[in-house]
Enzyme design. Structure first.
Site, PDB file in Angstrom:
ATOM      1  N   GLU A 221      -8.388  86.544  -1.698  1.00 14.46           N
ATOM      2  CA  GLU A 221      -9.590  85.233  -1.586  1.00 14.46           C
ATOM      3  C   GLU A 221      -9.014  83.916  -1.068  1.00 14.46           C
ATOM      4  OE1 GLU A 221     -12.288  87.795  -2.661  1.00 14.46           O
ATOM      5  OE2 GLU A 221     -12.560  85.238  -2.954  1.00 14.46           O
ATOM      6  N   ASP A 239     -21.585  82.565   4.148  1.00 12.38           N
ATOM      7  CA  ASP A 239     -22.148  84.572   3.909  1.00 12.38           C
ATOM      8  C   ASP A 239     -23.148  84.484   2.760  1.00 12.38           C
ATOM      9  OD1 ASP A 239     -21.318  83.425   0.778  1.00 12.38           O
ATOM     10  OD2 ASP A 239     -19.761  84.451   0.714  1.00 12.38           O
ATOM     11  N   THR A 244     -19.770  78.360  -2.940  1.00 10.11           N
ATOM     12  CA  THR A 244     -18.050  79.449  -3.433  1.00 10.11           C
ATOM     13  C   THR A 244     -16.926  77.944  -4.047  1.00 10.11           C
ATOM     14  OG1 THR A 244     -19.051  81.345  -2.142  1.00 10.11           O
ATOM     15  CG2 THR A 244     -17.128  80.895  -3.415  1.00 10.11           C
TER      16      THR A 244
END
Length: 433
Positions: A221, A239, A244
């Protein structure tokens, strides 16, 4: 993530989407004439190369007519330069070819394993990026996460300026966990934490194994084993899930970020994120930033300095992802590796996604608790996981499965015994103890 530095030099019109680094100018600009280029002719490692004539060394040879180019059509990609010694870097110049990075970050590291970000952008437009940065390290890395064209990433030259840098550099070491190891995490309560693994080994919710799991996820990640450095992370990675952020990639569009901020506010009313709750409720289920911009990213980073918020991130990670995934894996008769495979799937695809992947695997095999073979079952599960990943362009690189989890499976390391060595996106990692 904050924008540091400025754009100067010749901009290059490009239409590429989905690869890594690209440099697009010939010759050195006047802006780079002053000072000593600390990256010149230093050892280079890259994630991939389009062809033999486009090696990483071409990006540090001082020529405006040679370049490094990554494999076409693949994210993520990177170029790493060994500066030879601990170096204070205050300026980085990137000269992109037509295949440029729309989103990338610049990082420094002391050991080639644990990285500190000194610059990032999600709006790169090619040409020459002349960046004011501030940091120290022996290793400099440019890490592309979204291509600006359909090709790869290509850089005519990477230059670094500052103080220090050895005249000769030794080979880059393999990534080492000992250099980035952080204190062992405390286990979170789990209803099934006392379940004994099939072979009498140790479950993933054991403190030492859980620390390994967090590092494995972070390598994929965050390109770092230092997962605790990610509490303040926040960006839109394009995305379709909005922002995020944090240690597990809480998303403004998927509900878990909203749950997190609500839990934090219940513990600490009036916190810096509380005023954004109406906006988080409004954008849930979308990729919108309405009501969050421009202040939300800065507020998130400020909140990350509060121990109450970091503890809430960990507890929400465990409540939503870690504990349920590990509990299901135990029910299926899986050891630590299988428990991790379930957890990592939950991290990327959510609890419902994990359930869907498991259902797809059940059409091909049975878990040990139903009389199946553990190796056969995990291969079926990982096959289904990779198939699910390929459905989304942002997750189509499956190396976190193929060169991490499946590597451990092929080695028969069901209990995740150390030392562990693996790679993600072509970058090596290891945990020695």
């Amino acid at each position: 993530m904050s924008f540091i530095g400025s754009k100067r030099g010749t901009a290059v019109a490009v239409a590429v989407a989905g690869g890594l680094l690209a440099v697009a100018i010939g010759g050195l600009s006047p802006a780079t004439a002053a000072g000593t280029n600390l990256a010149l002719n230093k050892p280079v490692t890259v994630s991939s190369t389009e062809a033999s004539g486009y090696s990483g060394a071409k990006a540090v040879d001082g020529s405006g007519t040679t370049r490094w180019s990554s494999t076409e059509g693949v994210d993520n990609q990177w170029i790493r330069i060994d500066l030879g010694a601990g170096t204070a870097v205050d300026r980085v110049v990137l000269k992109w070819e037509a295949a440029y990075a729309k989103a990338y970050r610049v990082e420094l590291s002391d050991d080639g394993s644990t990285w500190r970000q000194v610059y990032s952008t999600s709006s790169g437009d090619g040409g020459t990026d002349d960046l004011a940065v501030s940091g120290t390290g022996r290793y400099l890395r440019v890490y592309g996460t979204q291509r600006g064209t359909a090709y790869g990433y290509s850089l005519w030259e990477v230059e670094a300026y500052g103080t220090g840098g050895g005249s000769t550099a030794s080979p880059s070491p393999t990534a080492s966990a000992s250099a980035s190891a952080s204190p062992t995490a405390s286990p979170s309560p789990s209803a099934s934490s006392s379940t004994t693994p099939p072979t009498g080994g140790v479950n993933l919710d054991d403190p030492a194994k859980k620390e390994i799991a967090m590092k494995l996820v972070s390598s994929a990640e965050n390109s770092s084993l230092d997962w605790r450095a990610q509490f303040s992370y926040i960006e839109d990675i394009k995305d379709g899930r909005g922002y995020t952020a944090g240690i597990i990639g809480f998303c403004s569009g998927t509900g878990d970020m909203l749950d997190l901020v609500e839990a934090y506010t219940a513990k600490k009313p009036g916190n810096v994120l509380a005023s954004y709750l109406p906006a988080l409720r409004s954008v849930n289920g979308t990729d919108s930033h309405q009501g969050l911009d421009p202040g939300f990213p800065a507020a998130w980073k400020q909140a990350a300095t509060d121990p109450v918020f970091t503890q809430t991130q960990e507890s929400e990670r465990d409540r939503v992802y870690f504990n349920p995934a590990v509990a299901q894996a135990k029910k299926d008769g899986l050891r630590a590796l299988g428990q991790f495979a379930y957890y990592d799937a939950a991290v990327m695809h959510g609890p419902d996604g994990l359930a869907s992947i498991r259902s797809a695997a059940l059409a091909k095999a049975k878990p040990p608790a139903q009389g199946g073979n553990e190796t056969t079952w995990l291969n079926a599960f990982l096959d289904a996981r990779e198939a699910e990943m390929r459905k989304e362009a942002a997750h189509s690189d499956t190396t976190r499965v193929s060169t991490e989890q499946r590597k451990f499976l092929n080695e028969g390391n069901f209990d995740l015994h150390t030392p562990l060595t693996w790679s993600v996106y072509g970058e090596p990692y290891s945990i020695t103890s």
